[in-house]
Design a protein around this motif. Structure first.
Motif, short mmCIF file in Angstrom:
data_model
loop_
_atom_site.label_atom_id
_atom_site.label_comp_id
_atom_site.label_asym_id
_atom_site.label_seq_id
_atom_site.Cartn_x
_atom_site.Cartn_y
_atom_site.Cartn_z
N ALA A 23 0.83 -1.20 0.00
CA ALA A 23 0.00 0.00 0.00
C ALA A 23 0.87 1.26 0.00
CB ALA A 23 -0.93 0.00 1.21
N LEU A 24 1.92 1.27 0.81
CA LEU A 24 2.80 2.44 0.86
C LEU A 24 3.57 2.61 -0.44
CD1 LEU A 24 4.19 2.20 4.49
CD2 LEU A 24 2.49 3.80 3.60
N MET A 25 3.95 1.51 -1.07
CA MET A 25 4.65 1.60 -2.35
C MET A 25 3.73 2.16 -3.43
SD MET A 25 7.47 1.24 -3.82
CE MET A 25 8.03 1.32 -5.49
N GLY A 26 2.46 1.76 -3.42
CA GLY A 26 1.51 2.32 -4.37
C GLY A 26 1.30 3.81 -4.17
N LEU A 27 1.20 4.23 -2.92
CA LEU A 27 1.05 5.64 -2.61
C LEU A 27 2.28 6.44 -3.03
CD1 LEU A 27 -0.74 7.78 -1.20
CD2 LEU A 27 0.52 7.25 0.89
N TYR A 28 3.46 5.90 -2.76
CA TYR A 28 4.68 6.61 -3.13
C TYR A 28 4.87 6.62 -4.65
CZ TYR A 28 9.35 8.42 -3.16
OH TYR A 28 10.45 9.21 -3.40
N ALA A 29 4.52 5.54 -5.32
CA ALA A 29 4.62 5.51 -6.78
C ALA A 29 3.71 6.56 -7.40
CB ALA A 29 4.28 4.11 -7.31
N TRP A 30 2.50 6.72 -6.86
CA TRP A 30 1.58 7.75 -7.35
C TRP A 30 2.19 9.14 -7.16
CZ3 TRP A 30 -1.09 11.61 -4.64
CH2 TRP A 30 -2.02 12.31 -5.39
N GLU A 31 2.75 9.40 -5.97
CA GLU A 31 3.37 10.70 -5.71
C GLU A 31 4.57 10.91 -6.61
OE1 GLU A 31 6.11 13.52 -4.35
OE2 GLU A 31 6.53 11.40 -4.13
N PHE A 32 5.35 9.87 -6.83
CA PHE A 32 6.54 9.94 -7.67
C PHE A 32 6.16 10.30 -9.10
CE2 PHE A 32 10.15 8.37 -10.06
CZ PHE A 32 11.21 8.71 -9.25
N THR A 54 19.34 19.36 -4.26
CA THR A 54 20.14 18.15 -4.08
C THR A 54 19.51 17.27 -3.01
OG1 THR A 54 22.11 19.41 -4.64
CG2 THR A 54 22.45 17.31 -3.54
N PHE A 55 19.08 17.88 -1.91
CA PHE A 55 18.44 17.11 -0.83
C PHE A 55 17.09 16.57 -1.26
CE2 PHE A 55 21.22 20.18 1.35
CZ PHE A 55 22.08 19.27 1.96
N TYR A 56 16.38 17.34 -2.07
CA TYR A 56 15.09 16.89 -2.59
C TYR A 56 15.27 15.63 -3.44
CZ TYR A 56 11.06 16.75 -5.70
OH TYR A 56 9.98 16.35 -6.43
N PHE A 57 16.21 15.68 -4.38
CA PHE A 57 16.43 14.53 -5.26
C PHE A 57 17.01 13.35 -4.49
CE2 PHE A 57 16.49 17.82 -8.70
CZ PHE A 57 15.36 17.36 -9.35
N ALA A 58 17.90 13.60 -3.55
CA ALA A 58 18.47 12.51 -2.75
C ALA A 58 17.37 11.82 -1.95
CB ALA A 58 19.56 13.05 -1.83
N GLY A 59 16.54 12.60 -1.29
CA GLY A 59 15.45 12.02 -0.52
C GLY A 59 14.46 11.28 -1.38
N ARG A 60 14.20 11.82 -2.55
CA ARG A 60 13.24 11.20 -3.47
C ARG A 60 13.72 9.83 -3.93
NH1 ARG A 60 9.35 13.05 -7.29
NH2 ARG A 60 9.64 12.16 -9.35
N TYR A 61 14.97 9.75 -4.35
CA TYR A 61 15.47 8.48 -4.87
C TYR A 61 15.89 7.50 -3.78
CZ TYR A 61 14.91 10.16 -9.52
OH TYR A 61 14.33 10.63 -10.69
N LEU A 63 14.36 7.17 -0.88
CA LEU A 63 13.10 6.57 -0.42
C LEU A 63 12.56 5.59 -1.45
CD1 LEU A 63 10.97 6.33 1.72
CD2 LEU A 63 9.80 8.26 0.72
N LEU A 64 12.71 5.89 -2.72
CA LEU A 64 12.26 4.96 -3.76
C LEU A 64 13.02 3.64 -3.65
CD1 LEU A 64 10.58 4.40 -6.34
CD2 LEU A 64 12.54 5.29 -7.63
N PHE A 65 14.34 3.72 -3.52
CA PHE A 65 15.14 2.49 -3.40
C PHE A 65 14.85 1.75 -2.10
CE2 PHE A 65 18.26 4.84 -6.26
CZ PHE A 65 17.72 4.28 -7.41
N MET A 67 11.94 1.72 -0.55
CA MET A 67 10.64 1.06 -0.72
C MET A 67 10.75 -0.19 -1.59
SD MET A 67 8.40 2.69 1.05
CE MET A 67 6.86 2.15 0.40
N ILE A 68 11.58 -0.11 -2.61
CA ILE A 68 11.79 -1.29 -3.46
C ILE A 68 12.50 -2.38 -2.66
CG2 ILE A 68 13.05 -2.14 -5.48
CD1 ILE A 68 12.45 0.59 -6.80
N GLY A 69 13.47 -1.99 -1.85
CA GLY A 69 14.21 -2.96 -1.05
C GLY A 69 13.39 -3.62 0.04
N ALA A 70 12.39 -2.89 0.55
CA ALA A 70 11.55 -3.47 1.61
C ALA A 70 10.59 -4.48 1.02
CB ALA A 70 10.79 -2.37 2.32
#
Length: 70
Positions: A23-32, A54-61, A63-65, A67-70
């Protein structure tokens, strides 16, 4: 009080965890996906790049990785 070490309780908790992560991955994918236009504008130069992005892009990617790893 439940026995937290029983096999049935561990299986139930595992299933709940998997459903929560999905569910969290779906929510984050929508936001992404919804904010890709801003990222594209920065990458193509339509919006000026400032160092705090730089911090925006670092946090964005990161968190994406995560979520994929979890």
């Amino acid at each position: 009080m439940p026995n937290w070490e029983s096999n049935s309780e561990v299986a139930t908790d595992t299933l709940i965890y998997i459903k929560l992560i999905h569910a969290l991955m779906g929510l984050y994918a929508w936001e992404f996906i919804m904010s890709l236009d801003f990222e594209w504008a920065v990458l193509t130069g339509k919006k000026k790049f400032h160092w705090p992005l730089t911090f925006y892009f670092a946090g964005r990617y990161l968190l994406l990785f995560a979520m994929i790893g979890a």
